[in-house]
Each structure stands twice: as C-alpha cells, then as structure tokens.
Design a protein around this motif. Structure first.
Motif, mmCIF file in Angstrom:
data_model
loop_
_atom_site.group_PDB
_atom_site.id
_atom_site.type_symbol
_atom_site.label_atom_id
_atom_site.label_comp_id
_atom_site.label_asym_id
_atom_site.label_seq_id
_atom_site.Cartn_x
_atom_site.Cartn_y
_atom_site.Cartn_z
ATOM 1 N N SER A 21 0.864 -1.166 -0.061
ATOM 2 C CA SER A 21 0.204 -0.024 0.007
ATOM 3 C C SER A 21 0.947 1.209 -0.099
ATOM 4 C CB SER A 21 -0.806 0.083 1.232
ATOM 5 O OG SER A 21 -1.794 -1.143 1.242
ATOM 6 N N CYS A 22 0.295 2.405 -0.715
ATOM 7 C CA CYS A 22 1.164 3.590 -0.654
ATOM 8 C C CYS A 22 0.156 4.554 -0.401
ATOM 9 C CB CYS A 22 1.753 3.635 -2.014
ATOM 10 S SG CYS A 22 2.417 5.453 -2.094
ATOM 11 N N THR A 23 0.250 5.604 0.658
ATOM 12 C CA THR A 23 -0.682 6.674 1.048
ATOM 13 C C THR A 23 -0.021 7.863 1.022
ATOM 14 O OG1 THR A 23 -1.988 5.020 2.401
ATOM 15 C CG2 THR A 23 -2.369 7.457 2.661
ATOM 16 N N ALA A 24 -0.827 8.793 0.298
ATOM 17 C CA ALA A 24 -0.181 10.352 0.171
ATOM 18 C C ALA A 24 -1.234 10.998 1.211
ATOM 19 C CB ALA A 24 -0.269 10.837 -1.108
ATOM 20 N N PRO A 25 -0.805 11.165 2.390
ATOM 21 C CA PRO A 25 -1.677 11.755 3.461
ATOM 22 C C PRO A 25 -1.926 13.099 3.165
ATOM 23 C CG PRO A 25 0.103 10.988 4.427
ATOM 24 C CD PRO A 25 0.379 10.463 3.206
ATOM 25 N N GLY A 26 -3.176 13.444 3.232
ATOM 26 C CA GLY A 26 -3.529 14.942 2.984
ATOM 27 C C GLY A 26 -3.251 15.689 1.687
ATOM 28 N N ARG A 27 -2.989 14.892 0.647
ATOM 29 C CA ARG A 27 -2.646 15.309 -0.480
ATOM 30 C C ARG A 27 -3.404 14.646 -1.558
ATOM 31 N NH1 ARG A 27 0.768 19.342 -2.918
ATOM 32 N NH2 ARG A 27 0.725 18.849 -4.976
ATOM 33 N N ALA A 28 -4.418 15.431 -2.374
ATOM 34 C CA ALA A 28 -5.232 15.122 -3.570
ATOM 35 C C ALA A 28 -4.190 14.771 -4.679
ATOM 36 C CB ALA A 28 -6.121 15.977 -3.849
ATOM 37 N N ILE A 51 -0.179 4.001 -12.987
ATOM 38 C CA ILE A 51 -1.356 4.016 -13.284
ATOM 39 C C ILE A 51 -1.507 5.527 -13.028
ATOM 40 C CG2 ILE A 51 -2.259 3.525 -10.950
ATOM 41 C CD1 ILE A 51 -4.828 2.390 -12.517
ATOM 42 N N LEU A 52 -2.416 6.186 -13.778
ATOM 43 C CA LEU A 52 -2.944 7.448 -13.472
ATOM 44 C C LEU A 52 -3.951 7.376 -12.271
ATOM 45 C CD1 LEU A 52 -3.079 10.451 -14.475
ATOM 46 C CD2 LEU A 52 -5.049 10.061 -15.658
ATOM 47 N N ALA A 53 -3.740 8.288 -11.221
ATOM 48 C CA ALA A 53 -4.216 8.172 -10.184
ATOM 49 C C ALA A 53 -5.891 8.183 -10.099
ATOM 50 C CB ALA A 53 -3.691 9.402 -9.040
ATOM 51 N N SER A 54 -6.233 9.087 -10.882
ATOM 52 C CA SER A 54 -7.761 9.347 -11.257
ATOM 53 C C SER A 54 -8.345 8.105 -12.243
ATOM 54 C CB SER A 54 -8.022 10.798 -12.000
ATOM 55 O OG SER A 54 -7.294 10.661 -13.293
ATOM 56 N N ILE A 70 -1.715 -3.247 -10.058
ATOM 57 C CA ILE A 70 -1.915 -1.796 -9.582
ATOM 58 C C ILE A 70 -3.276 -1.554 -9.520
ATOM 59 C CG2 ILE A 70 -1.269 -0.622 -11.723
ATOM 60 C CD1 ILE A 70 0.243 1.455 -9.912
ATOM 61 N N SER A 71 -3.800 -0.889 -8.403
ATOM 62 C CA SER A 71 -5.118 -0.349 -8.426
ATOM 63 C C SER A 71 -4.880 0.977 -7.239
ATOM 64 C CB SER A 71 -6.203 -1.187 -7.536
ATOM 65 O OG SER A 71 -5.794 -1.706 -6.329
ATOM 66 N N ARG A 72 -6.126 1.623 -7.422
ATOM 67 C CA ARG A 72 -6.046 2.835 -6.370
ATOM 68 C C ARG A 72 -7.583 3.105 -5.953
ATOM 69 N NH1 ARG A 72 -9.647 3.837 -9.453
ATOM 70 N NH2 ARG A 72 -9.712 5.475 -11.234
ATOM 71 N N ASP A 73 -7.284 4.177 -4.780
ATOM 72 C CA ASP A 73 -8.511 4.335 -3.900
ATOM 73 C C ASP A 73 -8.475 5.535 -3.505
ATOM 74 O OD1 ASP A 73 -10.615 4.795 -2.135
ATOM 75 O OD2 ASP A 73 -10.458 2.985 -0.879
ATOM 76 N N LEU A 74 -9.333 6.414 -4.566
ATOM 77 C CA LEU A 74 -9.217 7.845 -4.476
ATOM 78 C C LEU A 74 -9.748 8.538 -2.972
ATOM 79 C CD1 LEU A 74 -10.477 8.730 -7.915
ATOM 80 C CD2 LEU A 74 -8.126 8.660 -6.991
ATOM 81 N N ASN A 75 -10.831 7.610 -2.474
ATOM 82 C CA ASN A 75 -11.327 8.160 -1.245
ATOM 83 C C ASN A 75 -10.323 8.195 -0.070
ATOM 84 O OD1 ASN A 75 -13.834 8.245 -2.161
ATOM 85 N ND2 ASN A 75 -14.203 5.951 -1.798
ATOM 86 N N THR A 76 -9.278 7.426 -0.274
ATOM 87 C CA THR A 76 -8.233 7.295 0.798
ATOM 88 C C THR A 76 -6.845 7.816 0.344
ATOM 89 O OG1 THR A 76 -7.740 4.946 0.375
ATOM 90 C CG2 THR A 76 -9.390 5.532 2.013
ATOM 91 N N ASN A 77 -6.721 8.198 -0.939
ATOM 92 C CA ASN A 77 -5.510 8.738 -1.619
ATOM 93 C C ASN A 77 -4.560 7.535 -1.552
ATOM 94 O OD1 ASN A 77 -6.443 11.013 -2.319
ATOM 95 N ND2 ASN A 77 -5.103 12.120 -0.988
ATOM 96 N N THR A 78 -5.179 6.166 -1.906
ATOM 97 C CA THR A 78 -4.058 4.956 -1.547
ATOM 98 C C THR A 78 -3.912 4.394 -2.841
ATOM 99 O OG1 THR A 78 -4.773 4.728 0.773
ATOM 100 C CG2 THR A 78 -3.785 2.917 -0.160
ATOM 101 N N ILE A 79 -2.765 4.175 -3.068
ATOM 102 C CA ILE A 79 -2.291 3.105 -4.224
ATOM 103 C C ILE A 79 -1.969 1.668 -3.733
ATOM 104 C CG2 ILE A 79 -0.659 2.652 -6.219
ATOM 105 C CD1 ILE A 79 -2.457 5.134 -6.751
#
Length: 126
Positions: A21-28, A51-54, A70-79
């Motif tokens: 997991s990879c999180t970018a806390p506080g950053r869109a 992957i493009l985050a969006s 690879i996948s992403r969760d935009l609700n938690t800014n997590t890859i």
C-alpha cells in the motif's frame, strides 16, 4: 511536497502473495501518475507498474505482467500493488513513486518521478 508512505512488505515463500500500500496523506493526487519501482541489491531501479491516480489503463513491466496488479482508492488517496505468484527474483525494496502531470519523463524511467516513498522490503524465499 508529496509525502508517500508505503507498507505491506515482508518475507514470503515462492508462489505466495503480498499486497503493498502507498498513501499520500493530506494530498489529492488525482492528476498524478502513481507508480511502483523496485531495487534489488547491487542493481538499478527497475520499473514495475504505474497508473494515473484518477483512473485509466495501467502499464506493467513484462517481468510482472499477469502476476502484479496496481489499483487505487481515491477516497483514501491510496495506491495498492497486489503481487501474486511471487518469485525469488521479485526480492527487492519496493518504492512508491509519483509523477506530476507536467513531467515529460518516460513512464518507465526512475528519473521521471519526482516523489518517492521510503521503500518497503519484499523478500521471496525459494
């Protein structure tokens, strides 16, 4: 400044799975390309996937195609990097990376990514 925090590495046997997991806390980071690189001892950084985050299609290295996702969760800014059927040659430190939209660097070149996490060790025993 984008801070990336990885987690999920560990020691597994060949054939087993891990999820990083990879999180970018506080950053869109919706407009950023998010990727994973790895570095084995004594070797250069190796592109794994991005992957493009969006959203959109992902790119994979041939060495992991069909095994890693690879996948992403935009609700938690997590890859996430789901790694299945792991092999001893997958042993490396895995880094989460981010590439800004205005960076013209190649998607598979480490120099094309401005932001890097601290890395997480993945060890696969035979």
């Amino acid at each position: 400044q984008v801070q990336l925090v990885e987690s999920g590495g560990g020691l597994v046997q060949a054939g087993e799975s891990l999820r990083l997991s990879c999180t970018a806390p506080g950053r869109a980071f919706r407009g950023y390309f998010m990727g994973w690189f790895r570095q084995a001892p004594g070797k250069d950084y190796e592109f794994v996937t991005r992957i493009l985050a969006s959203g959109g299609s992902a790119k994979y290295a041939d060495s992991v195609k069909g095994r890693f996702t690879i996948s992403r969760d935009l609700n938690t800014n997590t890859i996430y990097l789901q790694m299945n059927n792991l092999k001893p040659e997958d042993t490396a430190v895995y880094y989460c990376t981010a590439q800004t939209p205005w960076n013209s660097g190649s998607y598979d070149s480490a120099s094309g990514y401005e932001y890097w996490g601290q890395g997480t060790q993945v060890t696969v025993s035979s």
